[in-house]
Design an enzyme around this catalytic site. Structure first.
Site, mmCIF file in Angstrom:
data_model
loop_
_atom_site.group_PDB
_atom_site.id
_atom_site.type_symbol
_atom_site.label_atom_id
_atom_site.label_comp_id
_atom_site.label_asym_id
_atom_site.label_seq_id
_atom_site.Cartn_x
_atom_site.Cartn_y
_atom_site.Cartn_z
ATOM 1 N N LEU A 1 0.868 -1.194 0.000
ATOM 2 C CA LEU A 1 0.000 0.000 0.000
ATOM 3 C C LEU A 1 0.891 1.226 0.000
ATOM 4 O O LEU A 1 1.912 1.247 0.669
ATOM 5 C CB LEU A 1 -0.894 -0.037 1.245
ATOM 6 C CG LEU A 1 -1.627 1.225 1.727
ATOM 7 C CD1 LEU A 1 -2.886 0.815 2.505
ATOM 8 C CD2 LEU A 1 -0.768 2.133 2.609
ATOM 9 N N ASN A 2 0.490 2.260 -0.780
ATOM 10 C CA ASN A 2 1.117 3.568 -0.517
ATOM 11 C C ASN A 2 0.062 4.643 -0.324
ATOM 12 O O ASN A 2 -0.729 4.508 0.616
ATOM 13 C CB ASN A 2 2.267 3.896 -1.476
ATOM 14 C CG ASN A 2 2.002 3.889 -2.943
ATOM 15 O OD1 ASN A 2 1.643 2.873 -3.503
ATOM 16 N ND2 ASN A 2 2.199 5.001 -3.590
ATOM 17 N N ASP A 3 0.028 5.678 -1.127
ATOM 18 C CA ASP A 3 -0.754 6.872 -0.779
ATOM 19 C C ASP A 3 -2.251 6.638 -0.502
ATOM 20 O O ASP A 3 -2.885 5.850 -1.205
ATOM 21 C CB ASP A 3 -0.722 7.892 -1.932
ATOM 22 C CG ASP A 3 0.653 8.085 -2.517
ATOM 23 O OD1 ASP A 3 1.620 7.532 -1.992
ATOM 24 O OD2 ASP A 3 0.747 8.795 -3.523
ATOM 25 N N ARG B 1 1.630 14.857 -11.800
ATOM 26 C CA ARG B 1 0.630 13.875 -11.334
ATOM 27 C C ARG B 1 -0.114 14.300 -10.065
ATOM 28 O O ARG B 1 0.183 15.315 -9.470
ATOM 29 C CB ARG B 1 1.295 12.518 -11.099
ATOM 30 C CG ARG B 1 2.476 12.525 -10.159
ATOM 31 C CD ARG B 1 3.054 11.113 -10.003
ATOM 32 N NE ARG B 1 4.338 11.146 -9.334
ATOM 33 C CZ ARG B 1 5.510 11.117 -9.943
ATOM 34 N NH1 ARG B 1 5.577 11.052 -11.260
ATOM 35 N NH2 ARG B 1 6.640 11.162 -9.255
ATOM 36 N N ASP B 2 -1.032 13.442 -9.673
ATOM 37 C CA ASP B 2 -1.743 13.500 -8.396
ATOM 38 C C ASP B 2 -2.749 14.655 -8.299
ATOM 39 O O ASP B 2 -2.615 15.552 -7.449
ATOM 40 C CB ASP B 2 -0.745 13.576 -7.214
ATOM 41 C CG ASP B 2 0.349 12.517 -7.302
ATOM 42 O OD1 ASP B 2 0.084 11.458 -7.904
ATOM 43 O OD2 ASP B 2 1.461 12.744 -6.791
ATOM 44 N N GLN C 1 -3.423 3.546 -2.892
ATOM 45 C CA GLN C 1 -2.525 2.973 -3.885
ATOM 46 C C GLN C 1 -2.194 1.551 -3.450
ATOM 47 O O GLN C 1 -1.715 1.341 -2.328
ATOM 48 C CB GLN C 1 -1.241 3.810 -3.976
ATOM 49 C CG GLN C 1 -1.428 5.130 -4.673
ATOM 50 C CD GLN C 1 -1.582 4.955 -6.171
ATOM 51 O OE1 GLN C 1 -0.632 4.690 -6.866
ATOM 52 N NE2 GLN C 1 -2.802 5.102 -6.675
HETATM 53 C C1 FRU Z 1 3.653 9.263 -4.025
HETATM 54 C C2 FRU Z 1 3.518 8.746 -5.450
HETATM 55 C C3 FRU Z 1 2.614 9.631 -6.279
HETATM 56 C C4 FRU Z 1 2.120 8.683 -7.339
HETATM 57 C C5 FRU Z 1 1.962 7.403 -6.553
HETATM 58 C C6 FRU Z 1 2.214 6.150 -7.331
HETATM 59 O O1 FRU Z 1 4.011 8.287 -3.133
HETATM 60 O O2 FRU Z 1 4.790 8.607 -6.054
HETATM 61 O O3 FRU Z 1 3.241 10.770 -6.800
HETATM 62 O O4 FRU Z 1 0.927 9.074 -7.932
HETATM 63 O O5 FRU Z 1 2.875 7.479 -5.477
HETATM 64 O O6 FRU Z 1 1.943 5.031 -6.552
#
Ligand code: FRU
Length: 483
Positions: A41-43, A170-171, A59
């Site tokens: 898991l990330n963001d 992004r984002d 994520q």
């Molecule tokens: C931040 C990031 C975002 C990107 C996502 C990809 O942790 O690098 O910039 O959208 O993770 O998983």
């Protein structure tokens, strides 16, 4: 645009991986934090409260606990205490997001969710994927019920971005102000083609219809502040604006920017659409494991921040890898503002998982069961000296003479984490949550927070102090989340 047949197949594979998860056997499984059902898991993404229900997307790389192609996973809750995992909602199944459904946000209006995200594309060929070879599309998905999601719609592609940028943009985070919709995107400008001139910036777009977007402004520090800004967010607290970013490439200092990448906020004065002024950058969290936070406003009007309790590119590790998963999300933190500083405090709702309250003796080691909450309050005057020895390996100490607050691992329960230091003029209060393999320490009513993962063999606590400190400890009894 997405092919629902391919999507269905992809989701079946995810569900299969989730069925084989080993997470339920892991002694370091988190008790009251969100984590991946399996894998990585990330963001936090798309945070919102929609028709009464809280939605947390994230994520998610279900097939590889060290990260891989990104999906969006989905949790829902009525109270932010008991969460239900709903499965993946998006996977990399179109030409516009084939290498990852990257981070984004949800905007809610008139009973509809508008989910904006970055579709990551890697073209084949000889590319560095910074200046060439990467597509960074903005796509939109909508939902009327928070359960069924529309096809993906392509809104913005690389051609729409200013030409002096690399393909790292992004984002999207979307909000409405003065009757207009705005989107911020994180970016990496490059002026002369050399890597060292890359500058982290935010692009501001506007729209009248949530679909057609035009470039309105760019936001940057007065001086170069890192080479890339990820996950931007515009936060409004009682009419004061704060621009949150996750900058990469800052030089580490003794009391600042100690992680591989940072995240924090600038107070923003003036008009983000035209002339603006950025104040001093403040880090959201001084611990080892915090990155890429996102805020949302709930139906009560509270502004709530959730961060990724983890970081990419770290040189320390997580023992949860043995059980095929990694990382979690922080507790939801309610934001408020005092004297220009954003305060972060755990949401009120968390009191519901308190089981029993006890007062604890200072200067004595006590044994605990790995799920607890602690409050220390100074009585009369601020605290001169304090040391907490947590699980016989993590020391959190404060000394008023040096104004240094320190979080230091003395043995390998930190799995490679060593020390983090912060300057703190005075210490009045500590509010700490321990959840098996995570610790969050809120200092002075949320003026500073330190978050870390850790992997102790036993849960003990000793608070060393000579002074008059009032202490309260709660054992916590969250509902167990089974995967
Ligand atoms: C931040 C990031 C975002 C990107 C996502 C990809 O942790 O690098 O910039 O959208 O993770 O998983």
């Amino acid at each position: 645009m997405n092919n629902k047949i391919i999507e269905k197949k992809m989701f079946e594979k995810v569900r299969e991986a989730e069925k084989n998860t080993k997470i339920n056997q892991d002694p370091y499984k988190l008790g009251f934090h969100l984590m991946p059902p399996t894998g990585w898991l990330n963001d936090p993404n798309g945070l919102c409260q929609f028709k009464g229900v809280y939605h947390v997307f994230f994520q998610y790389s279900p097939f590889d606990a060290e990260g891989g192609d990104k999906f969006w996973g989905h949790y829902v809750s009525k109270d932010m205490i008991s969460w239900e995992y709903k499965g993946p909602i998006m996977g990399p199944d179109t030409p516009y997001d084939k290498d990852g459904v990257y981070s984004g946000s949800t905007f809610v209006e008139d009973g509809k969710m508008y989910i904006y995200y970055t579709g990551n594309v890697k073209e084949s060929g000889n590319h560095d994927y910074i200046t060439s070879g990467r597509g960074a599309n903005v796509l939109l998905v909508t939902s009327e019920d928070g359960e069924n999601f529309s096809d993906k719609q392509l809104l913005i592609t690389n051609e729409d971005y200013p030409s002096n940028y690399t393909c790292h943009i992004r984002d999207p985070k979307v909000w409405k102000e003065d009757g207009v919709y705005y989107m911020v995107l994180g970016g990496r400008e490059n002026i002369d083609g050399t890597e060292f001139s890359d500058i982290g910036k935010v692009l501001v777009y506007s729209s009248d219809d949530l679909k057609n977007w035009k470039l309105e402004n760019e936001i940057a520090g007065k001086e170069r502040f890192g080479y890339m800004w990820e996950c931007p967010d515009m936060i409004d607290l009682n009419g004061s604006k704060f621009l949150s970013i996750s900058p990469q490439g800052l030089e580490s200092e003794e009391f600042k920017y100690q992680n591989v990448h940072q995240s924090g906020y600038y107070p923003l004065e003036g008009d983000f659409r035209k002339e603006y002024f950025l104040g001093n950058f403040v880090e959201w969290d001084m611990g080892f494991d915090f990155y890429a936070p996102q805020s949302f406003v709930d139906e009560k009007g509270r502004v709530i921040l959730i961060g990724w309790m983890g970081l990419p590119d770290i040189d320390y590790t997580n023992k949860t890898l043995e059980y095929g998963w990694q990382h979690g999300l922080t507790l939801p933190r309610e934001l408020s503002v005092k004297d220009g500083i954003v305060l972060q405090n755990p949401i009120e709702e968390l009191k519901k998982i308190r089981k029993s309250e006890e007062e604890i003796e200072l200067n004595e080691e006590i044994a605990l069961d790995g799920l607890y909450e602690l409050e220390l309050n100074s009585i009369g005057k601020s605290i001169d000296k304090l040391k907490m020895i947590i699980s016989k390996g993590l020391e959190v100490s404060y000394d008023k003479e040096t104004s240094i607050l320190k979080m230091e691992f003395k043995n390998d329960i930190g799995a490679g984490r060593d020390v983090r230091k912060a300057k703190l003029q005075s210490l009045d209060k500590i509010h700490m949550f321990v959840d098996k393999s995570s610790i969050e320490i809120f200092v002075n009513n949320g003026k500073m927070v330190l978050t870390t993962r850790f992997y102790p063999e036993q849960y003990t606590l000793e608070i060393i102090a000579d002074e008059n400190i009032e202490s309260r400890l709660w054992n916590l009894a969250p509902e167990e989340m089974k995967f």
